[in-house]
Design a protein around this motif. Structure first.
Motif, short mmCIF file in Angstrom:
data_model
loop_
_atom_site.label_atom_id
_atom_site.label_comp_id
_atom_site.label_asym_id
_atom_site.label_seq_id
_atom_site.Cartn_x
_atom_site.Cartn_y
_atom_site.Cartn_z
N GLU A 69 34.67 19.89 14.64
CA GLU A 69 33.82 18.80 14.16
C GLU A 69 33.11 19.22 12.86
OE1 GLU A 69 30.13 15.97 15.76
OE2 GLU A 69 31.07 17.42 17.12
N LYS A 126 26.05 16.39 23.02
CA LYS A 126 26.25 15.47 21.90
C LYS A 126 25.12 14.43 21.85
CE LYS A 126 29.71 12.59 19.64
NZ LYS A 126 31.07 12.04 19.67
N LYS A 173 29.11 16.20 26.64
CA LYS A 173 28.60 14.86 26.31
C LYS A 173 27.08 14.85 26.26
CE LYS A 173 32.51 12.10 27.96
NZ LYS A 173 33.42 13.23 28.16
N SER A 227 39.28 9.98 14.49
CA SER A 227 39.17 11.41 14.82
C SER A 227 40.27 11.83 15.80
CB SER A 227 37.80 11.71 15.43
OG SER A 227 36.79 11.58 14.46
N GLN A 228 40.59 10.95 16.74
CA GLN A 228 41.68 11.25 17.68
C GLN A 228 42.99 11.43 16.94
OE1 GLN A 228 41.65 8.14 20.65
NE2 GLN A 228 39.63 8.73 21.42
N SER A 268 35.29 5.61 14.06
CA SER A 268 35.26 7.06 13.84
C SER A 268 35.95 7.80 14.98
CB SER A 268 33.81 7.55 13.72
OG SER A 268 33.15 6.94 12.64
N SER A 269 35.70 7.35 16.21
CA SER A 269 36.31 7.99 17.38
C SER A 269 37.82 7.86 17.35
CB SER A 269 35.74 7.36 18.65
OG SER A 269 36.37 7.89 19.79
N ARG A 270 38.32 6.66 17.07
CA ARG A 270 39.77 6.42 17.06
C ARG A 270 40.46 7.20 15.94
NH1 ARG A 270 39.08 0.36 16.52
NH2 ARG A 270 41.18 0.44 15.65
N GLN A 276 30.99 3.74 15.26
CA GLN A 276 31.27 4.73 16.30
C GLN A 276 32.70 4.61 16.81
OE1 GLN A 276 28.53 4.50 19.57
NE2 GLN A 276 27.09 5.95 18.69
N ASP A 277 33.10 3.37 17.10
CA ASP A 277 34.43 3.10 17.64
C ASP A 277 35.53 3.51 16.66
OD1 ASP A 277 36.40 1.85 19.47
OD2 ASP A 277 36.59 0.38 17.87
#
Length: 291
Positions: free
Chosen positions: A156, A42, A39, A283-284, A279-281, A276-277
């Motif tokens: 990534e 990143k 983290k 990507s999961q 993209s994160s979801r 961000q939110d």
């Protein structure tokens, strides 16, 4: 930095997000939840992207020249890629685009340029990490953790490269054929996200949920664009009024400019956090596919 009013507002939003992410990381570190340092790494990458994007990394050739497609639909910035320059030149002279569509297409080209920039920064980070890892001989538990981090970074990189290739194909198609009036989304970031959603293993119900959320997200982005344009116009008016010596008129314009600046910053922050939110979801979901 010689940044325009819009760029300064964007920089403020980016730094506000960076600050919030760093505060969250400090809490995690205090609780011992970032032992592998992924983290933290990143966060450093994100800061590097911001510094490069706004010419704050000490490299004279890295600062973006301010572009004002808002005023006349043209640009003074370069795209740093002969293929993109050729496509943009073709699109401008094709007669297939209105001024508004050229504005929209230029945003797509700039977005693609930023994706390539972020990919190159990540690639450089991964290369440095690999060089350090190769010099470590002992196969300790810590090194196994670092191998996992490298694996995640390569994944990534793979996702970013796929997005770049898909984005270039879209730009090539649009530049040659014009915009498809039946297209579901128009904003480049939303198009990227929707392509990611469709390639993940989501259920029909989840797809529909993402579709609706992306529609709301696109409306939020368009509202942000509107305020960016108003801010730029207000900035130009303010510079004009400053030369007239009319104090009352100047004060009114200053108040309006300050209001637009704060609203643009606020919306920019909300857009980037929402991005961000999402993209994160998504990507999961893509990572779940690989498993």
């Amino acid at each position: 930095l010689h940044l325009s009013a819009v760029k300064l507002a964007e920089l403020h939003s980016d730094l506000k997000i960076q600050e919030k992410d760093e505060l969250s990381w400090k809490k995690l570190k205090a609780e011992g939840l970032d032992e592998d340092g992924e983290k933290e790494a990143k966060l450093r990458r994100n800061l590097n992207v911001i510094m490069t994007k706004y010419g704050m990394n000490g490299k004279k050739d890295s600062q973006l020249v301010d572009t004002n497609y808002i005023k006349d639909g043209t640009e003074s910035d370069t795209l740093d890629d002969p293929r993109l320059e050729k496509l943009w030149s073709k699109a401008k002279t094709s007669g297939k685009f209105s001024d508004e569509e050229l504005d929209k297409l230029w945003r797509e080209f700039k977005h693609h340029k930023e994706k390539i920039r972020e990919y190159n920064i990540l690639l450089e980070t991964v290369s440095r990490t690999e060089d350090i890892h190769k010099n470590v001989i002992s196969p300790s538990e810590e090194n196994l953790v670092k191998e996992e981090i490298l694996h995640n970074k390569h994944r990534e990189l793979k996702e970013k490269l796929r997005s770049i290739n898909q984005g270039f194909e879209r730009l090539r198609k649009v530049s040659h054929q014009g915009y498809d009036t039946t297209s579901e989304f128009e904003e480049p970031r939303v198009i990227d996200l929707w392509d990611m959603v469709k390639s993940a293993n989501f259920t029909e119900k989840e797809l529909e949920s993402f579709r609706e959320e992306l529609k709301h997200f696109e409306a939020k982005i368009e509202k942000h664009h509107h305020y960016q344009k108003q801010l730029e116009i207000s900035h130009q008016k303010l510079k004009h009024v400053e030369g007239t010596g009319d104090k009352d008129h100047l004060n009114r314009n200053k108040e309006k400019y300050a209001m637009l600046q704060e609203k643009t910053k606020e919306l920019g922050y909300k857009v980037k956090k929402h991005l961000q939110d999402l993209s994160s979801r998504i990507s999961q979901g893509l990572q779940h596919n690989e498993l």
